[in-house]
Scaffold this active site. Structure first.
Site, PDB file in Angstrom:
ATOM      1  N   SER A  80       0.872  -1.185   0.000  1.00  0.00           N
ATOM      2  CA  SER A  80       0.000   0.000   0.000  1.00  0.00           C
ATOM      3  C   SER A  80       0.907   1.233   0.000  1.00  0.00           C
ATOM      4  O   SER A  80       2.122   1.119   0.080  1.00  0.00           O
ATOM      5  CB  SER A  80      -0.924  -0.015   1.200  1.00  0.00           C
ATOM      6  OG  SER A  80      -0.166   0.021   2.362  1.00  0.00           O
ATOM      7  N   LYS A 117      -6.777   8.785  -7.161  1.00  0.00           N
ATOM      8  CA  LYS A 117      -6.823   7.671  -6.222  1.00  0.00           C
ATOM      9  C   LYS A 117      -8.250   7.135  -6.240  1.00  0.00           C
ATOM     10  O   LYS A 117      -9.157   7.719  -5.653  1.00  0.00           O
ATOM     11  CB  LYS A 117      -6.425   8.099  -4.815  1.00  0.00           C
ATOM     12  CG  LYS A 117      -6.333   6.912  -3.880  1.00  0.00           C
ATOM     13  CD  LYS A 117      -5.663   7.251  -2.582  1.00  0.00           C
ATOM     14  CE  LYS A 117      -5.405   6.001  -1.743  1.00  0.00           C
ATOM     15  NZ  LYS A 117      -6.629   5.309  -1.361  1.00  0.00           N
TER      16      LYS A 117
HETATM   17  S1  IVH Z   1      -0.362   2.678  -6.452  1.00  0.00           S
HETATM   18  C1  IVH Z   1       3.074   0.303  -4.576  1.00  0.00           C
HETATM   19  N1  IVH Z   1      -2.169   4.150  -7.665  1.00  0.00           N
HETATM   20  O1  IVH Z   1      -4.892   2.924  -2.968  1.00  0.00           O
HETATM   21  C2  IVH Z   1       2.012   1.246  -5.035  1.00  0.00           C
HETATM   22  N2  IVH Z   1      -2.850   2.886  -5.760  1.00  0.00           N
HETATM   23  O2  IVH Z   1      -2.483   1.988  -0.646  1.00  0.00           O
HETATM   24  C3  IVH Z   1       0.709   0.582  -5.157  1.00  0.00           C
HETATM   25  N3  IVH Z   1      -5.248   3.100  -5.246  1.00  0.00           N
HETATM   26  O3  IVH Z   1      -5.579   0.002  -2.028  1.00  0.00           O
HETATM   27  C4  IVH Z   1      -0.469   1.439  -5.227  1.00  0.00           C
HETATM   28  N4  IVH Z   1      -5.757   4.476  -6.897  1.00  0.00           N
HETATM   29  O4  IVH Z   1      -5.697  -0.007  -4.570  1.00  0.00           O
HETATM   30  C5  IVH Z   1      -1.918   3.303  -6.642  1.00  0.00           C
HETATM   31  N5  IVH Z   1      -3.647   5.474  -8.870  1.00  0.00           N
HETATM   32  C6  IVH Z   1      -3.404   4.624  -7.867  1.00  0.00           C
HETATM   33  C7  IVH Z   1      -4.418   4.201  -6.972  1.00  0.00           C
HETATM   34  C8  IVH Z   1      -4.102   3.342  -5.919  1.00  0.00           C
HETATM   35  C9  IVH Z   1      -6.229   3.794  -5.861  1.00  0.00           C
HETATM   36  C10 IVH Z   1      -5.458   2.277  -4.044  1.00  0.00           C
HETATM   37  C11 IVH Z   1      -4.810   0.926  -4.076  1.00  0.00           C
HETATM   38  C12 IVH Z   1      -4.500   0.648  -2.643  1.00  0.00           C
HETATM   39  C13 IVH Z   1      -4.361   2.000  -2.055  1.00  0.00           C
HETATM   40  C14 IVH Z   1      -2.907   2.328  -1.881  1.00  0.00           C
END
Ligand code: IVH
Length: 674
Positions: A80, A117
């Site tokens: 996360s 996000k």
């Molecule tokens: S990147 C190692 N990009 O937010 C990086 N996460 O803790 C991995 N999420 O539950 C995550 N939009 O599902 C990333 N544009 C985005 C995102 C995203 C939503 C969610 C993801 C996770 C939480 C990140």
């Protein structure tokens, strides 16, 4: 062509249409055409079960009901990201400072990829040699659950990637439910008196963890990709934005709201620009994400306590908050529907202060068991009306009061009725009820009805409350002096409204019918009726049987019309409006059936040169014809202009006569002189 070739061709074509429809939002062919391709493939696969493969588009629905989910160990852990809870600009500046400190490049500006996000649930999709082989939830990051069957039902997820050579490529992203699909699903549930889903995020999570994939298929989910998991046999692009571009080219859905920027100020700028458009987005987000764009720099930065140092989530104000219900009011709508509305201790949610939230209907109120004094969760997302999504039972005070729906209308005192099989209670007062009158006037004046410019809700409220307007005809009795005497009304605006009213008198039968606000008579039905009967008296005198003869009019609509025009006061309203000068073109004494092209269905396709498609359509319709969007057995003629495509093929296949533009012009000319 043999079955193997045809199956391959159909699969490719169907996937191309899926991509156009679900990813690009730009369908190429009408639904009926798509259905035909799909059925052809289903039949061929049934005849040749040995040719069925998991990447066939027919395999998106209908898998077996599962007993439970199988665990999946992630090849690369699903981590996360750190959240910057400070919703001000400092969220962006703090992140940039941490990155530059860690890299020791205090001087230069860093390049970042900015994204939304998404507020859904994280999923890992594993493609082997381009074919989707497994979908898994995040779980604890090390081990998730195999939800492949349900993920297959998500139409925007390709079952096969196009142009991807990788031996293995895992893509990660968010499964979500769009606001429209969420509202649609809940509206249907409420109309049936069934439980509604709490919010799109829960809806997505609940659907993905549904053991019956057929149930999952009924709830429309979507997906956006934002990163990678395990990769074998693919040379990674040098930047995160480059990776997303490549994934997009493979047919995966990548959100268009992303940017590559430099420096902290630009990160804050992205945060601001998305905050302003947040309400208008078709799905929920809870913030934006910043990622160092250069993959080499990302690996240099590495991780701290299982969170990458190169990414951060910068939040927005929450769309759900807790507050207290101070009272419950009843609102009366245009058709008399009673909506319970919670009066709340004002609370800042989704970017504004909310003090009222809808409870939808009596059934919802009971199911949620909302008492006055309760602490509740309030949700406000997008341009959807704020609503109470649930009660925190543990916080119910001893003196909390249950609410009972009134037996009489709180506005006009008429009896409240609740019809069999309907979730809604209604005031039976009709236009005697001031609340219904306000809504009825707003509907009457609306853009698609009589189109009276400038007659907004504040003004209507005043006009009804001060008893200046008691019925629809009173609108046309307004003069500038009366209007100008109202609070906050200048002479000029009063004149504008009188002018707009005058202009609206020249209308069409279908607009007028729609404007009357008869239950179940929407714009399309009003058009069908106007076209069929040609004049209002015929509609007013028609009994059920005659009304049922109108194409697309069913028993509910027919009964509603009979009831409406059966009331003397409604007939009076119509007569007074006409006496005051409201008029439209009538086919006096004739019915639609004597129009020369009545009962004929045309389809226009390709480019017409002498007249526009809209013009051809309205001239055909004026002669009684129906102009349809797609070719079927019911089509009488297809008019094909230059570069006509699939509709022309279909016409030939079904032996429908095909005309060129000259033939159409000749027909129009002949009929219009009859
Ligand atoms: S990147 C190692 N990009 O937010 C990086 N996460 O803790 C991995 N999420 O539950 C995550 N939009 O599902 C990333 N544009 C985005 C995102 C995203 C939503 C969610 C993801 C996770 C939480 C990140």
């Amino acid at each position: 062509m043999d079955a193997v070739q045809r199956i391959a061709q159909l699969r490719a074509e169907i996937e191309r249409h899926n991509h156009a429809y679900y990813v690009l939002d730009a369908p190429i062919i009408p639904d009926v055409e798509y259905d035909r391709l799909f059925r052809e493939l289903q039949v061929l696969e049934a005849q040749h079960p040995e040719l069925l493969t998991p990447d066939s588009p027919t395999q998106r629905v209908g898998g077996k009901v599962l007993e439970g989910f199988v665990s999946v160990r992630h090849a690369v852990p699903m981590l996360s990201i750190r959240t910057e809870t400070d919703t001000e600009d400092s969220g962006a500046f703090n992140f940039d400072t941490r990155v530059r400190n860690a890299l020791g490049t205090l001087g230069g500006e860093i390049e970042y990829a900015c994204e939304l996000k998404f507020d859904g649930l994280a999923i890992n999709l594993r493609y082997e040699r381009g074919v989707l082989v497994q979908a898994a939830t995040r779980g604890d990051g090390e081990t998730g659950e195999d939800v492949t069957q349900n993920v297959r039902t998500i139409h925007c997820i390709p079952l096969r990637l196009s142009g991807c050579e990788a031996e293995v490529i895992e893509v990660r992203g968010e499964v979500y439910m769009s606001r429209r699909d969420f509202e649609r699903y809940n509206d249907r549930q409420r109309a049936l008196g069934l439980a509604a889903l709490v919010n799109p995020r829960n809806a997505a999570a609940g659907t993905i963890r549904q053991l019956d994939p057929a149930l999952a298929a009924r709830r429309a989910l979507s997906f956006f990709v934002y990163g990678l998991g395990e990769v074998q046999g693919w040379a990674l692009p040098a930047t995160h934005s480059g990776i997303l571009d490549a994934l997009q080219s493979f047919g995966l859905p990548v959100c268009a709201d992303r940017a590559v920027v430099r420096g902290a100020q630009a990160l804050a700028g992205f945060h601001h620009s998305i905050a302003t458009k947040r309400d208008a987005l078709p799905f929920d987000i809870d913030g934006v994400v910043y990622k160092v764009n250069d993959i080499k720099l990302q690996s240099e930065l590495g991780f701290v306590s299982r969170e990458p140092r190169w990414a951060v989530a910068h939040k927005f104000p929450a769309e759900e908050q807790l507050t207290i219900v101070r009272g419950i009011d009843i609102q009366v709508g245009r058709t008399g529907k009673l909506t319970p509305v919670a009066k709340l201790e004002p609370v800042f949610v989704g970017g504004t202060t909310v003090s009222n939230a809808t409870l939808h209907n009596e059934g919802e109120l009971r199911r949620k068991d909302v008492h006055i004094g309760d602490t509740v969760i309030v949700r406000r997302a997008g341009d959807v009306i704020p609503e109470v999504v649930g009660v925190i039972q543990e916080r119910r005070p001893a003196d909390a009061k249950a609410f009972v729906m009134p037996a009489t209308c709180p506005v006009c005192g008429s009896r409240v009725v609740r019809e069999e099989g309907e979730a809604d209670a209604r005031c039976s007062g009709g236009l005697f009820c001031a609340a219904q009158r306000k809504q009825a006037i707003l509907h009457f004046a609306g853009r698609r009805a009589m189109d009276v410019e400038g007659l907004g809700d504040k003004l209507v409220e005043q006009l009804v409350d001060e008893n200046i307007i008691r019925s629809l005809p009173d609108l046309y009795r307004l003069d500038t002096a009366t209007l100008a005497a109202l609070e906050r009304m200048a002479e000029k605006s009063a004149q504008n409204i009188v002018d707009a009213l005058g202009k609206s008198k020249n209308t069409t039968l279908n607009r007028f019918l729609f404007a009357l606000g008869i239950r179940h008579v929407g714009e399309t039905t009003a058009k069908d009726l106007a076209r069929y009967f040609g004049n209002l008296n015929a509609i007013m005198q028609a009994d059920n049987e005659r009304l049922l003869a109108v194409p697309d009019v069913g028993p509910v609509v027919a009964q509603s019309l009979v009831d409406f025009f059966g009331e003397q006061h409604n007939r009076d309203v119509v007569q007074h409006l006409r006496e005051l000068g409201v008029h439209w073109e009538e086919h006096e004494g004739t019915s639609m059936q004597v129009l020369p092209l009545f009962g004929k269905t045309f389809v226009l396709t390709g480019t017409l040169t002498a007249l526009s498609r809209d013009e051809a359509k309205s001239r055909l319709e004026a002669l009684g014809a129906k102009v349809a969007g797609s070719v079927s057995k019911k089509t009488d003629y297809v008019v094909a202009g230059a570069e006509a495509g699939s509709k022309l093929d279909k016409a030939r296949e079904l032996n429908v006569p095909v005309w060129d533009e000259t033939e159409l012009s000749e027909l129009l000319g002949r009929c219009e002189t009859i």
